[in-house]
Design a protein around this motif. Sequence first.
Motif, PDB file in Angstrom:
ATOM      1  N   VAL A  62       0.849  -1.185   0.000  1.00 44.89           N
ATOM      2  CA  VAL A  62       0.000   0.000   0.000  1.00 44.89           C
ATOM      3  C   VAL A  62       0.888   1.238   0.000  1.00 44.89           C
ATOM      4  CG1 VAL A  62      -1.835   1.239   1.204  1.00 44.89           C
ATOM      5  CG2 VAL A  62      -1.726  -1.261   1.348  1.00 44.89           C
ATOM      6  N   LEU A  63       0.726   2.069  -1.030  1.00 41.43           N
ATOM      7  CA  LEU A  63       1.508   3.307  -1.114  1.00 41.43           C
ATOM      8  C   LEU A  63       0.615   4.411  -1.678  1.00 41.43           C
ATOM      9  CD1 LEU A  63       4.183   4.853  -0.884  1.00 41.43           C
ATOM     10  CD2 LEU A  63       4.773   3.996  -3.158  1.00 41.43           C
ATOM     11  N   PRO A  64      -0.137   5.096  -0.792  1.00 45.83           N
ATOM     12  CA  PRO A  64      -0.965   6.197  -1.269  1.00 45.83           C
ATOM     13  C   PRO A  64      -0.098   7.437  -1.510  1.00 45.83           C
ATOM     14  CG  PRO A  64      -1.248   5.915   1.088  1.00 45.83           C
ATOM     15  CD  PRO A  64      -0.303   4.842   0.627  1.00 45.83           C
ATOM     16  N   SER A  65       0.626   7.409  -2.586  1.00 41.07           N
ATOM     17  CA  SER A  65       1.626   8.417  -2.921  1.00 41.07           C
ATOM     18  C   SER A  65       0.996   9.715  -3.403  1.00 41.07           C
ATOM     19  CB  SER A  65       2.531   7.844  -4.022  1.00 41.07           C
ATOM     20  OG  SER A  65       3.400   8.824  -4.506  1.00 41.07           O
ATOM     21  N   ARG A  66       1.732  10.791  -3.235  1.00 43.36           N
ATOM     22  CA  ARG A  66       1.291  12.081  -3.770  1.00 43.36           C
ATOM     23  C   ARG A  66       1.778  12.277  -5.199  1.00 43.36           C
ATOM     24  NH1 ARG A  66       2.068  13.822   1.897  1.00 43.36           N
ATOM     25  NH2 ARG A  66       0.000  14.469   2.576  1.00 43.36           N
ATOM     26  N   THR A  84      -1.603  -4.856  -4.839  1.00 43.58           N
ATOM     27  CA  THR A  84      -0.989  -3.535  -4.738  1.00 43.58           C
ATOM     28  C   THR A  84      -2.047  -2.443  -4.785  1.00 43.58           C
ATOM     29  OG1 THR A  84       1.003  -4.410  -5.785  1.00 43.58           O
ATOM     30  CG2 THR A  84       0.740  -2.033  -5.808  1.00 43.58           C
ATOM     31  N   ILE A  85      -1.943  -1.518  -3.821  1.00 43.34           N
ATOM     32  CA  ILE A  85      -2.851  -0.388  -3.701  1.00 43.34           C
ATOM     33  C   ILE A  85      -2.042   0.885  -3.876  1.00 43.34           C
ATOM     34  CG2 ILE A  85      -4.438   0.845  -2.180  1.00 43.34           C
ATOM     35  CD1 ILE A  85      -4.846  -1.861  -0.694  1.00 43.34           C
ATOM     36  N   GLY A  86      -2.447   1.741  -4.825  1.00 44.00           N
ATOM     37  CA  GLY A  86      -1.725   2.977  -5.057  1.00 44.00           C
ATOM     38  C   GLY A  86      -2.640   4.072  -5.574  1.00 44.00           C
ATOM     39  N   THR A  87      -2.141   5.289  -5.556  1.00 48.27           N
ATOM     40  CA  THR A  87      -2.893   6.447  -6.026  1.00 48.27           C
ATOM     41  C   THR A  87      -3.072   6.379  -7.535  1.00 48.27           C
ATOM     42  OG1 THR A  87      -1.848   7.682  -4.235  1.00 48.27           O
ATOM     43  CG2 THR A  87      -2.989   8.965  -5.915  1.00 48.27           C
ATOM     44  N   TYR A 106      -8.132  10.637  -5.747  1.00 47.10           N
ATOM     45  CA  TYR A 106      -7.291  11.719  -5.222  1.00 47.10           C
ATOM     46  C   TYR A 106      -7.864  13.066  -5.647  1.00 47.10           C
ATOM     47  CZ  TYR A 106      -5.864  12.258  -9.999  1.00 47.10           C
ATOM     48  OH  TYR A 106      -5.884  12.478 -11.350  1.00 47.10           O
ATOM     49  N   LYS A 107      -7.335  14.110  -5.044  1.00 45.17           N
ATOM     50  CA  LYS A 107      -7.566  15.485  -5.485  1.00 45.17           C
ATOM     51  C   LYS A 107      -6.198  16.116  -5.682  1.00 45.17           C
ATOM     52  CE  LYS A 107     -11.836  16.310  -2.967  1.00 45.17           C
ATOM     53  NZ  LYS A 107     -12.458  16.999  -1.845  1.00 45.17           N
ATOM     54  N   LEU A 108      -6.030  16.879  -6.771  1.00 44.24           N
ATOM     55  CA  LEU A 108      -4.795  17.627  -6.960  1.00 44.24           C
ATOM     56  C   LEU A 108      -4.863  18.881  -6.101  1.00 44.24           C
ATOM     57  CD1 LEU A 108      -3.823  17.517 -10.730  1.00 44.24           C
ATOM     58  CD2 LEU A 108      -2.676  16.452  -8.792  1.00 44.24           C
ATOM     59  N   HIS A 125       4.049  23.929  -7.301  1.00 36.87           N
ATOM     60  CA  HIS A 125       3.557  22.699  -7.936  1.00 36.87           C
ATOM     61  C   HIS A 125       2.336  22.159  -7.198  1.00 36.87           C
ATOM     62  CE1 HIS A 125       6.854  21.969 -10.842  1.00 36.87           C
ATOM     63  NE2 HIS A 125       7.555  22.693  -9.971  1.00 36.87           N
ATOM     64  N   GLN A 126       1.754  21.141  -7.785  1.00 33.82           N
ATOM     65  CA  GLN A 126       0.653  20.433  -7.170  1.00 33.82           C
ATOM     66  C   GLN A 126       1.050  18.980  -6.964  1.00 33.82           C
ATOM     67  OE1 GLN A 126      -2.561  21.131 -10.004  1.00 33.82           O
ATOM     68  NE2 GLN A 126      -3.471  22.551  -8.535  1.00 33.82           N
ATOM     69  N   TRP A 127       0.392  18.347  -6.023  1.00 33.31           N
ATOM     70  CA  TRP A 127       0.541  16.916  -5.855  1.00 33.31           C
ATOM     71  C   TRP A 127      -0.809  16.311  -5.522  1.00 33.31           C
ATOM     72  CZ3 TRP A 127       4.651  17.046  -1.384  1.00 33.31           C
ATOM     73  CH2 TRP A 127       4.076  17.431  -0.184  1.00 33.31           C
ATOM     74  N   ALA A 128      -0.880  14.995  -5.607  1.00 29.50           N
ATOM     75  CA  ALA A 128      -2.132  14.304  -5.345  1.00 29.50           C
ATOM     76  C   ALA A 128      -2.314  14.138  -3.844  1.00 29.50           C
ATOM     77  CB  ALA A 128      -2.126  12.933  -6.021  1.00 29.50           C
ATOM     78  N   GLU A 129      -3.516  14.402  -3.383  1.00 31.45           N
ATOM     79  CA  GLU A 129      -3.878  14.127  -2.002  1.00 31.45           C
ATOM     80  C   GLU A 129      -4.798  12.917  -2.052  1.00 31.45           C
ATOM     81  OE1 GLU A 129      -3.498  14.198   1.816  1.00 31.45           O
ATOM     82  OE2 GLU A 129      -2.541  15.762   0.644  1.00 31.45           O
ATOM     83  N   PRO A 130      -4.281  11.718  -1.679  1.00 30.40           N
ATOM     84  CA  PRO A 130      -5.090  10.502  -1.762  1.00 30.40           C
ATOM     85  C   PRO A 130      -6.360  10.615  -0.902  1.00 30.40           C
ATOM     86  CG  PRO A 130      -2.788   9.966  -1.420  1.00 30.40           C
ATOM     87  CD  PRO A 130      -2.921  11.446  -1.210  1.00 30.40           C
ATOM     88  N   ASP A 131      -7.460  10.094  -1.422  1.00 23.81           N
ATOM     89  CA  ASP A 131      -8.733  10.111  -0.736  1.00 23.81           C
ATOM     90  C   ASP A 131      -8.755   8.998   0.307  1.00 23.81           C
ATOM     91  OD1 ASP A 131     -11.451   9.672  -0.001  1.00 23.81           O
ATOM     92  OD2 ASP A 131     -12.112  10.533  -1.888  1.00 23.81           O
ATOM     93  N   ILE A 132      -8.976   9.379   1.536  1.00 13.50           N
ATOM     94  CA  ILE A 132      -9.013   8.405   2.638  1.00 13.50           C
ATOM     95  C   ILE A 132     -10.075   7.364   2.395  1.00 13.50           C
ATOM     96  CG2 ILE A 132      -9.548   8.119   5.093  1.00 13.50           C
ATOM     97  CD1 ILE A 132      -8.263  10.896   5.505  1.00 13.50           C
TER      98      ILE A 132
END
Length: 132
Positions: A62-66, A84-87, A106-108, A125-132
């Motif tokens: 599990v890697l909820p990466s930005r 495998t769980i990922g953004t 996610y939301k940017l 810059h922007q990054w992804a905010e994974p949705d809980i």
Amino acid sequence: MKVWSTNGYTSDQIFEQAQEFVKDHLQLDLTDLVTTGVVRFIFDKLPRKDLLDLYRESDAFVLPSRGEGWGRPYMEAMALGIPTIGTNWSGNTAFMNEGNSFLVDYKLVPVPERGWREISAYRGHQWAEPDI
């Protein structure tokens, strides 16, 4: 050279945030899960053999990466047959899809000041905010 951001948090602060999340969302005590070996926090870089052993001993990756340049950890876990769980954003989507992995919405969002102060290249810059 550091190329990823902890958003300025220490290892202890990261653990505290995880502990609060687990308590609020799962009604569990993270300290108990760590003590019993169900959950393990690793903050150090692992030698290749230890990393492979960790993958093989895991039930899931599990890697909820930005954001990922490519997503090598996802690919390594998938190559070993680990669920495998990922953004659902960034380089890993070149090989991860709903048919072979579990993708997190996610939301940017703009990289917060705490993040770009740690790594100045992230400013603006922007990054992804994974949705809980």
